[in-house]
Design a protein around this motif. Structure first.
Motif, PDB file in Angstrom:
ATOM      1  N   TRP A 182       6.467  -5.245  19.984  1.00  0.00           N
ATOM      2  CA  TRP A 182       5.344  -4.934  20.544  1.00  0.00           C
ATOM      3  C   TRP A 182       4.407  -4.281  19.722  1.00  0.00           C
ATOM      4  CZ3 TRP A 182       3.128  -7.963  23.940  1.00  0.00           C
ATOM      5  CH2 TRP A 182       2.024  -7.516  24.416  1.00  0.00           C
ATOM      6  N   GLU A 183       5.022  -3.309  19.072  1.00  0.00           N
ATOM      7  CA  GLU A 183       4.284  -2.388  18.233  1.00  0.00           C
ATOM      8  C   GLU A 183       3.689  -2.846  16.869  1.00  0.00           C
ATOM      9  OE1 GLU A 183       6.893  -1.326  19.806  1.00  0.00           O
ATOM     10  OE2 GLU A 183       6.193  -0.381  21.422  1.00  0.00           O
ATOM     11  N   MET A 184       4.429  -3.982  16.441  1.00  0.00           N
ATOM     12  CA  MET A 184       4.286  -4.391  15.007  1.00  0.00           C
ATOM     13  C   MET A 184       2.806  -5.007  14.655  1.00  0.00           C
ATOM     14  SD  MET A 184       7.797  -6.512  14.380  1.00  0.00           S
ATOM     15  CE  MET A 184       7.293  -7.030  12.740  1.00  0.00           C
ATOM     16  N   ALA A 185       2.013  -5.285  15.629  1.00  0.00           N
ATOM     17  CA  ALA A 185       0.828  -5.995  15.539  1.00  0.00           C
ATOM     18  C   ALA A 185      -0.268  -4.710  14.972  1.00  0.00           C
ATOM     19  CB  ALA A 185       0.269  -6.534  16.740  1.00  0.00           C
ATOM     20  N   VAL A 186       0.158  -3.438  15.110  1.00  0.00           N
ATOM     21  CA  VAL A 186      -0.574  -2.288  14.472  1.00  0.00           C
ATOM     22  C   VAL A 186       0.344  -1.515  13.545  1.00  0.00           C
ATOM     23  CG1 VAL A 186      -1.396  -0.067  15.026  1.00  0.00           C
ATOM     24  CG2 VAL A 186      -2.187  -2.285  16.554  1.00  0.00           C
ATOM     25  N   GLY A 187       1.596  -1.423  14.022  1.00  0.00           N
ATOM     26  CA  GLY A 187       2.405  -0.663  12.993  1.00  0.00           C
ATOM     27  C   GLY A 187       2.659  -1.342  11.664  1.00  0.00           C
ATOM     28  N   VAL A 188       2.831  -2.683  11.350  1.00  0.00           N
ATOM     29  CA  VAL A 188       2.695  -3.075  10.129  1.00  0.00           C
ATOM     30  C   VAL A 188       1.599  -2.750   9.276  1.00  0.00           C
ATOM     31  CG1 VAL A 188       2.876  -5.090   8.829  1.00  0.00           C
ATOM     32  CG2 VAL A 188       4.641  -4.768  10.737  1.00  0.00           C
ATOM     33  N   GLY A 189       0.422  -2.771  10.144  1.00  0.00           N
ATOM     34  CA  GLY A 189      -0.932  -2.534   9.488  1.00  0.00           C
ATOM     35  C   GLY A 189      -0.744  -1.059   8.555  1.00  0.00           C
ATOM     36  N   GLY A 218      -6.659   4.688   7.228  1.00  0.00           N
ATOM     37  CA  GLY A 218      -5.379   5.623   7.494  1.00  0.00           C
ATOM     38  C   GLY A 218      -4.590   4.950   8.535  1.00  0.00           C
ATOM     39  N   PRO A 219      -3.135   5.823   9.080  1.00  0.00           N
ATOM     40  CA  PRO A 219      -2.562   5.287  10.002  1.00  0.00           C
ATOM     41  C   PRO A 219      -2.967   4.631  11.199  1.00  0.00           C
ATOM     42  CG  PRO A 219      -1.406   7.120   8.638  1.00  0.00           C
ATOM     43  CD  PRO A 219      -3.023   7.155   8.420  1.00  0.00           C
ATOM     44  N   GLY A 220      -2.578   3.695  11.802  1.00  0.00           N
ATOM     45  CA  GLY A 220      -3.202   3.378  13.046  1.00  0.00           C
ATOM     46  C   GLY A 220      -4.559   2.985  13.113  1.00  0.00           C
ATOM     47  N   GLU A 221      -5.110   2.589  12.008  1.00  0.00           N
ATOM     48  CA  GLU A 221      -6.585   2.141  11.812  1.00  0.00           C
ATOM     49  C   GLU A 221      -6.640   0.627  11.810  1.00  0.00           C
ATOM     50  OE1 GLU A 221      -9.373   5.715  10.597  1.00  0.00           O
ATOM     51  OE2 GLU A 221      -8.570   4.763   8.753  1.00  0.00           O
ATOM     52  N   ILE A 222      -5.592  -0.139  11.516  1.00  0.00           N
ATOM     53  CA  ILE A 222      -5.559  -1.556  11.288  1.00  0.00           C
ATOM     54  C   ILE A 222      -4.796  -2.382  12.440  1.00  0.00           C
ATOM     55  CG2 ILE A 222      -4.649  -3.308   9.856  1.00  0.00           C
ATOM     56  CD1 ILE A 222      -5.447  -1.501   7.467  1.00  0.00           C
ATOM     57  N   SER A 223      -5.371  -3.426  12.955  1.00  0.00           N
ATOM     58  CA  SER A 223      -4.803  -4.145  13.837  1.00  0.00           C
ATOM     59  C   SER A 223      -4.565  -5.646  13.023  1.00  0.00           C
ATOM     60  CB  SER A 223      -5.680  -4.485  15.144  1.00  0.00           C
ATOM     61  OG  SER A 223      -6.936  -5.137  14.843  1.00  0.00           O
ATOM     62  N   LEU A 224      -3.571  -6.412  13.416  1.00  0.00           N
ATOM     63  CA  LEU A 224      -3.164  -7.477  12.578  1.00  0.00           C
ATOM     64  C   LEU A 224      -3.392  -8.883  13.612  1.00  0.00           C
ATOM     65  CD1 LEU A 224      -0.097  -6.157  10.891  1.00  0.00           C
ATOM     66  CD2 LEU A 224      -2.419  -6.147   9.879  1.00  0.00           C
ATOM     67  N   HIS A 225      -4.021  -9.778  12.949  1.00  0.00           N
ATOM     68  CA  HIS A 225      -4.268 -11.204  13.607  1.00  0.00           C
ATOM     69  C   HIS A 225      -3.844 -12.050  12.945  1.00  0.00           C
ATOM     70  CE1 HIS A 225      -7.076  -8.822  16.111  1.00  0.00           C
ATOM     71  NE2 HIS A 225      -7.021  -7.948  14.931  1.00  0.00           N
ATOM     72  N   VAL A 274      -1.119 -13.831   8.921  1.00  0.00           N
ATOM     73  CA  VAL A 274      -1.295 -12.200   8.905  1.00  0.00           C
ATOM     74  C   VAL A 274      -2.593 -11.944   8.297  1.00  0.00           C
ATOM     75  CG1 VAL A 274      -0.562  -9.817   8.853  1.00  0.00           C
ATOM     76  CG2 VAL A 274       1.236 -11.517   9.071  1.00  0.00           C
ATOM     77  N   SER A 275      -3.558 -11.596   9.238  1.00  0.00           N
ATOM     78  CA  SER A 275      -4.792 -11.016   8.772  1.00  0.00           C
ATOM     79  C   SER A 275      -5.096  -9.571   9.406  1.00  0.00           C
ATOM     80  CB  SER A 275      -6.047 -11.858   8.953  1.00  0.00           C
ATOM     81  OG  SER A 275      -5.858 -13.121   8.077  1.00  0.00           O
ATOM     82  N   TYR A 276      -5.833  -8.707   8.709  1.00  0.00           N
ATOM     83  CA  TYR A 276      -6.089  -7.357   9.106  1.00  0.00           C
ATOM     84  C   TYR A 276      -7.513  -7.231   9.601  1.00  0.00           C
ATOM     85  CZ  TYR A 276      -6.580  -7.088   4.247  1.00  0.00           C
ATOM     86  OH  TYR A 276      -6.898  -7.129   3.029  1.00  0.00           O
ATOM     87  N   LEU A 325       4.204  -6.447   1.184  1.00  0.00           N
ATOM     88  CA  LEU A 325       3.408  -5.066   1.124  1.00  0.00           C
ATOM     89  C   LEU A 325       4.222  -3.944   0.467  1.00  0.00           C
ATOM     90  CD1 LEU A 325       2.137  -5.468   4.601  1.00  0.00           C
ATOM     91  CD2 LEU A 325       0.957  -5.893   2.613  1.00  0.00           C
ATOM     92  N   GLU A 326       5.447  -3.917   0.651  1.00  0.00           N
ATOM     93  CA  GLU A 326       6.525  -2.828   0.133  1.00  0.00           C
ATOM     94  C   GLU A 326       6.183  -2.940  -1.366  1.00  0.00           C
ATOM     95  OE1 GLU A 326      10.847  -1.151   0.122  1.00  0.00           O
ATOM     96  OE2 GLU A 326      10.399  -2.944   1.144  1.00  0.00           O
ATOM     97  N   ILE A 327       6.373  -3.944  -1.883  1.00  0.00           N
ATOM     98  CA  ILE A 327       6.088  -4.104  -3.485  1.00  0.00           C
ATOM     99  C   ILE A 327       4.957  -3.542  -4.112  1.00  0.00           C
ATOM    100  CG2 ILE A 327       6.311  -5.842  -5.202  1.00  0.00           C
ATOM    101  CD1 ILE A 327       8.502  -7.205  -3.801  1.00  0.00           C
ATOM    102  N   LEU A 328       3.854  -4.240  -3.184  1.00  0.00           N
ATOM    103  CA  LEU A 328       2.353  -3.822  -3.756  1.00  0.00           C
ATOM    104  C   LEU A 328       2.388  -2.210  -3.666  1.00  0.00           C
ATOM    105  CD1 LEU A 328      -0.189  -5.658  -4.553  1.00  0.00           C
ATOM    106  CD2 LEU A 328       1.975  -6.779  -3.725  1.00  0.00           C
ATOM    107  N   ASN A 329       2.764  -1.471  -2.564  1.00  0.00           N
ATOM    108  CA  ASN A 329       2.489  -0.206  -2.487  1.00  0.00           C
ATOM    109  C   ASN A 329       3.351   0.598  -3.472  1.00  0.00           C
ATOM    110  OD1 ASN A 329       0.780   0.659  -0.261  1.00  0.00           O
ATOM    111  ND2 ASN A 329       2.080  -0.847   0.845  1.00  0.00           N
TER     112      ASN A 329
END
Length: 394
Positions: free
Chosen positions: A56-63, A73-80, A220-222, A280-284
């Motif tokens: 349930w948390e992934m639609a914001v957490g993965v953002g 910043g953390p928590g500022e993105i929602s995913l669609h 996945v879009s943000y 995303l992990e690789i890009l970061n």
């Protein structure tokens, strides 16, 4: 020595193709296999309990893995699911029936976004599309002049999809805010190729996707919403994901959350959220600064090689003005593209752009030279003619 080439082994398709199409679909990291296996294992072993154990948390957490790449910043993105839907969520926050009802776009905006806003005329929107002098740049002065006190929304791409031209977003944001309008900055072709700071720009909204330069695959879009707007705006396109107590299954009007969940609606797209994380992990880990430095070098190499062959380049030659793609208007560009694909050189073609060649951090310098050499050979030998009957839509 190119330190970024150590990442090539993470992308299986690079072993069998010349992959120069990251502007359309980034190469898949091998970690996606493990990511999707984790999803399958969670569903198989935990069943419905998986919703309460992370899904349930992934639609914001993965953002939060996207946030550093755009300066959020953390928590500022929602995913669609896609960028068109993020535009729909944003536009549903506004009423087009009043005197401030104009949407200002440029002619070079991505077609799906133009289609969407033209249909908002049914809700009262007035749509003004600003013409451009060529297929490479926007007319910034004309765009700024079109943003007036009746303007409500300005959807604009940070990087244009045809030419890879970088737009002066700061000037647009400053003009829009001066007259009370809101800017929706589409960073789809920018994130993962150039440094971004949506907070520093003060942009109202930023949208994009992981499909291309972030190597995250489709689905996945943000959506970033500026902090002071987040609890103020109320999307009409909403659903139970945005409700304060979704699992209470309360009937009646929504009690909206005040964080980024506020901009969600229906059930999240869980498999895609698993699949996008390895990229995303690789890009970061690679870092945008290193990617940008390499991108400028590779695109310069492509531009020089194309110009040396007498081909038109539909991308800014100044490295400060372009992102990761070089659009080459060689003769018979559509047919040349078809033959390159047949040779396992993955590029694409767009009308008024030509062959779009998009090297990423995992590409070698020699792959740029090889792609240009193959294009020249296709033209010199006339091999392109076997594709001449194909419909070009150009």
């Amino acid at each position: 020595m190119d330190e970024l080439l150590k990442w090539r082994g993470e992308f299986p398709i690079l072993d069998r193709t010349t992959y120069m199409i990251s502007n359309s679909l980034g190469a898949m990291p091998r970690g996606v296999y493990d990511g999707l296996r984790s999803y399958a294992d969670s569903w198989a072993e935990r069943g419905v309990r998986a919703w309460e154990e992370g899904w349930w948390e992934m639609a914001v957490g993965v953002g939060d893995q996207i946030a550093p790449l755009i300066g959020a910043g953390p928590g500022e993105i929602s995913l669609h699911q896609n960028v068109t839907l993020t535009q729909a969520v944003i536009s549903s926050c506004f009423d087009f029936r009043g005197p401030r009802n104009k949407v200002v776009m440029v002619e070079l905006e991505f077609p799906s976004i133009q289609y969407f806003y033209h249909e908002q005329r049914r809700r009262g929107a007035r749509v003004e599309v600003v013409a451009t002098p060529d297929h490479i740049h926007i007319d910034l002065e004309k765009l700024l002049a079109s943003i007036d006190e009746t303007t409500l929304l300005v959807p604009i791409s940070q990087v244009l999809f045809r030419s890879s031209s970088i737009v002066d977003a700061r000037a647009i944001v400053e003009r829009a805010h001066r007259v009370g309008a809101h800017v929706i900055l589409d960073v789809f072709q920018a994130t993962g190729t150039i440094p971004l700071d949506v907070r520093g720009l003060g942009v109202d909204f930023a949208v994009g996707g992981v499909l291309k330069w972030l190597c995250g695959g489709p689905g996945v879009s943000y959506l970033y919403v500026r902090e002071d707007l987040r609890a103020k705006l109320r999307p009409a396109l909403t659903g139970w994901s945005a409700h304060q107590r979704p699992f209470a299954f309360e009937t009646g009007a929504i009690d909206p959350r005040e964080d980024s969940f506020r901009f969600l609606n229906g059930t999240p797209h869980i498999p895609a959220l698993y699949a996008c994380q390895p990229g995303l992990e690789i890009l970061n880990r690679v870092g945008i600064t290193a990617i940008r430095e390499k991108s400028m070098r590779l695109t310069a190499r492509l531009i020089e090689g194309a110009l040396d062959r007498g081909w038109r380049v539909n991308t800014p030659e100044n490295p400060a003005d372009r992102a990761g793609t070089v659009s080459i208007g060689c003769p018979h560009a559509y047919q040349v593209c078809r033959e390159l694909l047949a040779r396992e050189i993955l590029v694409d073609y767009r009308p008024q752009a030509g062959v779009r060649v998009s090297p990423h951090f995992y590409n070698r310098d020699e792959e740029c030279d090889f792609t240009l050499a193959e294009m020249a050979e296709i033209l010199e030998t006339g091999v392109w003619e076997k594709h001449a009957a194909a419909v070009t839509h150009a």
